[in-house]
Motif scaffolding. Structure first.
Motif, PDB file in Angstrom:
ATOM      1  N   VAL A 154      76.156  89.868  43.829  1.00 18.39           N
ATOM      2  CA  VAL A 154      77.529  90.367  43.826  1.00 18.39           C
ATOM      3  C   VAL A 154      78.544  89.232  43.802  1.00 18.39           C
ATOM      4  CG1 VAL A 154      79.188  91.750  45.140  1.00 18.39           C
ATOM      5  CG2 VAL A 154      76.794  92.457  45.026  1.00 18.39           C
ATOM      6  N   VAL A 155      78.221  88.119  44.471  1.00 19.79           N
ATOM      7  CA  VAL A 155      79.123  86.969  44.494  1.00 19.79           C
ATOM      8  C   VAL A 155      78.384  85.732  43.982  1.00 19.79           C
ATOM      9  CG1 VAL A 155      80.395  87.908  46.456  1.00 19.79           C
ATOM     10  CG2 VAL A 155      78.542  86.296  46.873  1.00 19.79           C
ATOM     11  N   LYS A 156      79.141  84.744  43.575  1.00 21.81           N
ATOM     12  CA  LYS A 156      78.563  83.532  43.016  1.00 21.81           C
ATOM     13  C   LYS A 156      78.165  82.565  44.134  1.00 21.81           C
ATOM     14  CE  LYS A 156      81.300  84.239  38.841  1.00 21.81           C
ATOM     15  NZ  LYS A 156      82.373  83.754  37.935  1.00 21.81           N
ATOM     16  N   PRO A 157      77.281  81.575  43.807  1.00 24.99           N
ATOM     17  CA  PRO A 157      76.713  80.700  44.853  1.00 24.99           C
ATOM     18  C   PRO A 157      77.748  80.026  45.744  1.00 24.99           C
ATOM     19  CG  PRO A 157      75.541  80.392  42.789  1.00 24.99           C
ATOM     20  CD  PRO A 157      76.706  81.301  42.479  1.00 24.99           C
ATOM     21  N   LYS A 158      78.850  79.577  45.188  1.00 26.42           N
ATOM     22  CA  LYS A 158      79.860  78.870  45.984  1.00 26.42           C
ATOM     23  C   LYS A 158      80.419  79.775  47.086  1.00 26.42           C
ATOM     24  CE  LYS A 158      84.176  76.262  45.443  1.00 26.42           C
ATOM     25  NZ  LYS A 158      85.196  75.798  44.458  1.00 26.42           N
ATOM     26  N   LEU A 159      80.730  81.012  46.749  1.00 24.76           N
ATOM     27  CA  LEU A 159      81.274  81.954  47.723  1.00 24.76           C
ATOM     28  C   LEU A 159      80.203  82.375  48.713  1.00 24.76           C
ATOM     29  CD1 LEU A 159      83.470  83.743  48.849  1.00 24.76           C
ATOM     30  CD2 LEU A 159      83.061  85.374  47.004  1.00 24.76           C
ATOM     31  N   LEU A 160      78.982  82.562  48.241  1.00 23.29           N
ATOM     32  CA  LEU A 160      77.885  82.930  49.141  1.00 23.29           C
ATOM     33  C   LEU A 160      77.648  81.830  50.174  1.00 23.29           C
ATOM     34  CD1 LEU A 160      75.602  84.973  49.765  1.00 23.29           C
ATOM     35  CD2 LEU A 160      74.135  83.635  48.237  1.00 23.29           C
ATOM     36  N   ALA A 161      77.661  80.567  49.727  1.00 24.40           N
ATOM     37  CA  ALA A 161      77.469  79.443  50.641  1.00 24.40           C
ATOM     38  C   ALA A 161      78.601  79.367  51.660  1.00 24.40           C
ATOM     39  CB  ALA A 161      77.385  78.137  49.851  1.00 24.40           C
ATOM     40  N   ALA A 162      79.834  79.605  51.220  1.00 22.15           N
ATOM     41  CA  ALA A 162      80.976  79.588  52.146  1.00 22.15           C
ATOM     42  C   ALA A 162      80.828  80.688  53.192  1.00 22.15           C
ATOM     43  CB  ALA A 162      82.276  79.763  51.370  1.00 22.15           C
TER      44      ALA A 162
END
Length: 334
Positions: A302-310
């Motif tokens: 649903v979200v991209k890696p950068k947002l998931l990591a944040a």
């Protein structure tokens, strides 16, 4: 009124009828749902169907409503949900939705599609599996009102702060394109018939379902295995009092486990009785309900890696800090 509220909570929101139906189905094949294999199969079938129902119903409803509101109108209406006030609204909304993290993701998609700011939707996504009214009452009955209050306050603070930080990081472009859906322009919104609106909503629901369903299967399968095959005594063994890294370990150990808040309370009670620090228990419960591997697997679609990591980083830091603070303050509360 109490009976009606209980019915809505258990049968409509939690779909207890579905759990009972699946239990009967599993039992008809000679499997005991209290056994590891029986419990695993019951968990997989029940959670998959429940999440799919939530996903399809919510996306259909939101898409149908959205057909009346072109982007400009939606942004104007939803524009009041800004800043810390919006994050508080999102976090409080999460307290009235008794869903596990995986079940909260369809609502997260629906809210994003409706045009709510990213920070508000993430405050909801953190709060929903972590804090709800029923769990607060249950925690109060086992640990007392002080612990229930502490857990609720900490959960809401993390949800509000987490959503606010994500909003300020400006990561709106880190949400998958399909989550936003296809916008309806103003002229088209005015001209559509009810049948066309239903067709539009069905199309949006189908597109979202096809993109998310494989990850639902993967996430629930992992969750079913973890839920029924990780012994509780292993968890208890590494979180004993006196271990300076107990809070960090509790947070990291809790993450792979897939359970809602109700599933973590018996473990938390056992840990509490064995003398494990209150902050350690709070960090463990929050990690289990918010950062499980199955839910992160679904969220990664649903979200991209950068947002998931944040998201993961903010939650981990908030939980660990809260754990150490409340271990230090425990004599004042318990």
């Amino acid at each position: 009124m109490e009976a009606i509220g209980s019915f809505l909570m258990d049968q409509v929101l939690k779909m207890q009828w579905l759990s009972d139906l699946v239990a009967m189905l599993v039992g008809s094949f000679g499997l005991d749902t209290t056994s590891q294999w029986g419990g695993t199969i019951h968990f997989f079938i029940y959670d998959t169907i429940k999440i799919v129902i939530l996903l399809c119903v919510m996306i259909f409803i939101i898409s149908y409503i959205q057909s009346y509101f072109p982007p400009e109108r939606s942004k104007r209406i939803l524009g009041r949900f800004k800043g810390i006030g919006g994050n508080i609204v999102g976090a409080l909304l999460g307290t009235v939705t008794p869903f596990c993290a995986c079940s909260s993701i369809p609502l997260f998609i629906a809210f994003s599609r409706a045009g709510l700011p990213l920070g508000v939707t993430f405050s909801f996504l953190i709060s929903s599996p972590m804090v709800d009214i029923a769990s607060i009452i249950l925690i109060m009955s086992i640990f007392g009102p002080h612990v229930a209050l502490i857990y609720t306050v900490v959960g809401l603070v993390i949800a509000v702060a987490g959503g606010s930080i994500i909003q300020h990081l400006g990561m709106d472009d880190q949400v998958a394109d399909f989550v936003r859906g296809e916008a309806v322009d103003a002229e088209q919104a005015e001209a559509m018939t009810k049948r066309e609106r239903v067709s539009y909503a069905l199309e949006q629901t189908g597109q979202t379902f096809r993109k998310v369903f494989p990850f639902i299967l993967i996430g629930v399968a992992v969750g079913a295995l973890i839920h029924n095959w990780i012994p509780q005594d292993i968890i208890e063994a590494v979180l004993g009092d006196g271990n300076p890294l107990a809070v960090v370990l509790a947070t990291l150990i809790g993450a792979p486990i897939y359970a809602d808040i109700f599933g973590t309370i018996p473990i938390a009670e056992a840990l509490f009785q064995k003398g494990v620090g209150l902050g350690t228990i709070l960090a463990f419960m929050m990690s289990v309900t918010v950062l499980s591997i199955p839910s992160l697997t679904m969220l990664s679609r649903v979200v991209k890696p950068k947002l998931l990591a944040a998201f993961v980083g903010i939650c981990l830091v908030g939980m660990i800090i809260s754990g150490y603070v409340f271990n230090w303050l425990q004599p004042l509360f318990v």
